[in-house]
Design a protein around this motif. Structure first.
Motif, PDB file in Angstrom:
ATOM      1  N   ALA A  79       0.341   7.140  -6.484  1.00  0.00           N
ATOM      2  CA  ALA A  79      -0.614   7.983  -6.848  1.00  0.00           C
ATOM      3  C   ALA A  79      -0.388   9.513  -6.978  1.00  0.00           C
ATOM      4  O   ALA A  79      -0.637   9.727  -7.558  1.00  0.00           O
TER       5      ALA A  79
ATOM      6  N   SER B 174      -5.890  10.338  -8.057  1.00  0.00           N
ATOM      7  CA  SER B 174      -6.184   9.923  -7.192  1.00  0.00           C
ATOM      8  C   SER B 174      -5.608   8.165  -6.931  1.00  0.00           C
ATOM      9  O   SER B 174      -5.771   7.195  -7.695  1.00  0.00           O
ATOM     10  N   LEU B 175      -6.088   7.991  -5.814  1.00  0.00           N
ATOM     11  CA  LEU B 175      -5.790   6.471  -5.513  1.00  0.00           C
ATOM     12  C   LEU B 175      -7.211   5.771  -6.121  1.00  0.00           C
ATOM     13  O   LEU B 175      -7.236   4.201  -6.126  1.00  0.00           O
ATOM     14  N   ASP B 176      -8.447   6.480  -5.927  1.00  0.00           N
ATOM     15  CA  ASP B 176      -9.810   5.438  -6.725  1.00  0.00           C
ATOM     16  C   ASP B 176      -9.315   5.251  -8.444  1.00  0.00           C
ATOM     17  O   ASP B 176      -9.360   4.194  -8.771  1.00  0.00           O
TER      18      ASP B 176
ATOM     19  N   MET C 206       0.994  -1.051  -0.223  1.00  0.00           N
ATOM     20  CA  MET C 206      -0.252  -0.139   0.033  1.00  0.00           C
ATOM     21  C   MET C 206       1.085   1.054  -0.473  1.00  0.00           C
ATOM     22  O   MET C 206       0.665   2.479  -0.697  1.00  0.00           O
TER      23      MET C 206
ATOM     24  N   PHE D 202       1.490   2.191  -3.448  1.00  0.00           N
ATOM     25  CA  PHE D 202       0.573   2.234  -4.728  1.00  0.00           C
ATOM     26  C   PHE D 202       0.146   3.604  -3.686  1.00  0.00           C
ATOM     27  O   PHE D 202       0.172   4.567  -4.938  1.00  0.00           O
ATOM     28  N   ILE D 203       0.307   4.280  -2.364  1.00  0.00           N
ATOM     29  CA  ILE D 203       0.092   6.111  -2.436  1.00  0.00           C
ATOM     30  C   ILE D 203       1.507   6.848  -3.281  1.00  0.00           C
ATOM     31  O   ILE D 203       0.579   7.740  -3.804  1.00  0.00           O
TER      32      ILE D 203
END
Length: 73
Positions: free
Chosen positions: A51, A57-59, A44, A47-48
Motif C-alpha cells: 500500500a 489506501s489499505l481499503d 499483513m 500488505f501494508i
C-alpha cells in the motif's frame, strides 16, 4: 475483486515487473508471484508495504474502495 487481482493490476498499471515489486518488501519473485496469483496468503506487514509502495489506501488494496485514495485525505 480479490486483493491479489488488485496488486497485479497496480503492478501492470505501473509497468513494473514482479521482481521490481518483490524487491521493495524484500521477498523473492517466486513468493511475490504466489501472492499475486492468490496461491499464498500475504502477511499483513507486506500488505501494508505494498500500500505504501503504490501510495494507495489499505481499503483500496483490499478491494473495499473503488478509488485509490481516501476521499477524506
Amino acid at each position: 475483486m480479490y486483493f491479489y487481482q488488485r496488486i497485479r493490476d497496480l503492478r501492470e498499471d505501473n509497468d513494473l515487473s514482479q521482481q521490481k515489486v518483490a524487491d521493495y518488501p524484500e521477498v523473492t519473485r517466486q513468493q511475490y508471484q504466489l501472492y499475486e496469483c492468490g496461491k499464498r496468503e500475504m502477511p499483513m506487514h507486506l500488505f501494508i508495504k505494498l500500500a505504501d509502495f503504490y501510495k494507495v489506501s489499505l481499503d483500496y488494496l483490499a478491494g473495499r474502495r473503488l478509488h485509490r485514495k481516501d476521499s477524506h485525505s
